[in-house]
Scaffold this motif. Structure first.
Motif, PDB file in Angstrom:
ATOM      1  N   THR A 105     -11.563   3.835   3.733  1.00 30.51           N
ATOM      2  CA  THR A 105     -12.448   4.460   2.751  1.00 30.51           C
ATOM      3  C   THR A 105     -12.092   3.882   1.382  1.00 30.51           C
ATOM      4  O   THR A 105     -11.056   3.215   1.213  1.00 30.51           O
ATOM      5  CB  THR A 105     -12.248   5.990   2.718  1.00 30.51           C
ATOM      6  N   SER A 106     -12.890   4.173   0.404  1.00 30.64           N
ATOM      7  CA  SER A 106     -12.632   3.702  -0.955  1.00 30.64           C
ATOM      8  C   SER A 106     -11.276   4.210  -1.456  1.00 30.64           C
ATOM      9  O   SER A 106     -10.496   3.458  -2.043  1.00 30.64           O
ATOM     10  CB  SER A 106     -13.761   4.166  -1.876  1.00 30.64           C
ATOM     11  N   THR A 107     -10.994   5.472  -1.217  1.00 28.52           N
ATOM     12  CA  THR A 107      -9.721   6.059  -1.641  1.00 28.52           C
ATOM     13  C   THR A 107      -8.557   5.424  -0.894  1.00 28.52           C
ATOM     14  O   THR A 107      -7.518   5.113  -1.499  1.00 28.52           O
ATOM     15  CB  THR A 107      -9.735   7.585  -1.414  1.00 28.52           C
ATOM     16  N   TRP A 155      -4.005   1.554  -0.649  1.00 25.96           N
ATOM     17  CA  TRP A 155      -3.430   0.388   0.014  1.00 25.96           C
ATOM     18  C   TRP A 155      -3.237  -0.770  -0.964  1.00 25.96           C
ATOM     19  O   TRP A 155      -2.166  -1.385  -1.020  1.00 25.96           O
ATOM     20  CB  TRP A 155      -4.299  -0.041   1.189  1.00 25.96           C
ATOM     21  N   LEU A 156      -4.246  -1.076  -1.750  1.00 29.96           N
ATOM     22  CA  LEU A 156      -4.148  -2.198  -2.685  1.00 29.96           C
ATOM     23  C   LEU A 156      -3.108  -1.932  -3.775  1.00 29.96           C
ATOM     24  O   LEU A 156      -2.427  -2.863  -4.236  1.00 29.96           O
ATOM     25  CB  LEU A 156      -5.510  -2.525  -3.289  1.00 29.96           C
ATOM     26  N   ALA A 190       0.176  -4.330  -4.292  1.00 28.40           N
ATOM     27  CA  ALA A 190       0.554  -4.875  -5.600  1.00 28.40           C
ATOM     28  C   ALA A 190       2.036  -4.623  -5.884  1.00 28.40           C
ATOM     29  O   ALA A 190       2.744  -5.520  -6.362  1.00 28.40           O
ATOM     30  CB  ALA A 190      -0.318  -4.271  -6.698  1.00 28.40           C
ATOM     31  N   VAL A 191       2.519  -3.429  -5.571  1.00 23.71           N
ATOM     32  CA  VAL A 191       3.936  -3.121  -5.765  1.00 23.71           C
ATOM     33  C   VAL A 191       4.788  -3.990  -4.843  1.00 23.71           C
ATOM     34  O   VAL A 191       5.799  -4.567  -5.276  1.00 23.71           O
ATOM     35  CB  VAL A 191       4.223  -1.622  -5.524  1.00 23.71           C
TER      36      VAL A 191
END
Length: 155
Positions: free
Chosen positions: A9-11, A16-17, A21-22
């Motif tokens: 889903t968008s959320t 996840w993204l 990034a971390v």
């Protein structure tokens, strides 16, 4: 059984993204600081730090691998490098010769003590200070859940 994936889903994708990034940015920043200030990789520092926190400054290699989240093969290569620098010694386990112990030397203890303040400063500046005390607990809980799930998936 459907071969279609269950798309995020968008959320879920945002979460996840953010994690990705971390995962990509933080290790490089920690390595950069440790290489610049101490001549160590992050993994090398973790090996020294974990050994420094044990009562005898000694652990079985297999136990050390678990504590630093590394494979035994990777740990063996790193400990070999640390041995060449005089910071760690390997020896057969005195209670069970089937195992090998890694022991932090006095020089290794001095190295980790000297390296610790810079490491703590960057961890604090990049992670801890960015969060509230409540978020520290949430991060610990969330990370623990993910680690438990990873452990289950690996079994």
């Amino acid at each position: 059984m459907s071969s279609d994936p269950q798309w995020l889903t968008s959320t879920e994708q945002d979460a996840w993204l953010s994690l990705v990034a971390v995962l990509f940015r933080l290790p490089g920043m920690l390595d950069t600081q440790l290489q610049r200030d101490a001549g160590l990789s992050h993994f090398e520092y973790l090996v020294l730090a974990v050994l420094s926190e044990t009562p005898s400054r000694t652990l079985r290699m297999s136990d050390l691998a678990v504590l630093v989240n590394g494979s035994l093969s990777r740990l063996s290569h790193v400990v070999q490098r640390l041995e060449k620098r005089g910071w760690v010694r390997r020896a057969p386990c005195p209670t069970d010769g089937r195992y090998t112990d890694a022991r932090l030397t006095e020089a290794g203890y001095t190295k980790v003590v000297e390296s610790g303040p810079g490491y703590v400063r960057i961890v604090r500046s990049l992670v801890i200070d960015a969060l509230t005390p409540a978020q520290h607990a949430q991060l610990s809980d969330i990370s623990g859940e993910i680690i438990n799930h990873l452990d289950q998936a690996a079994s």
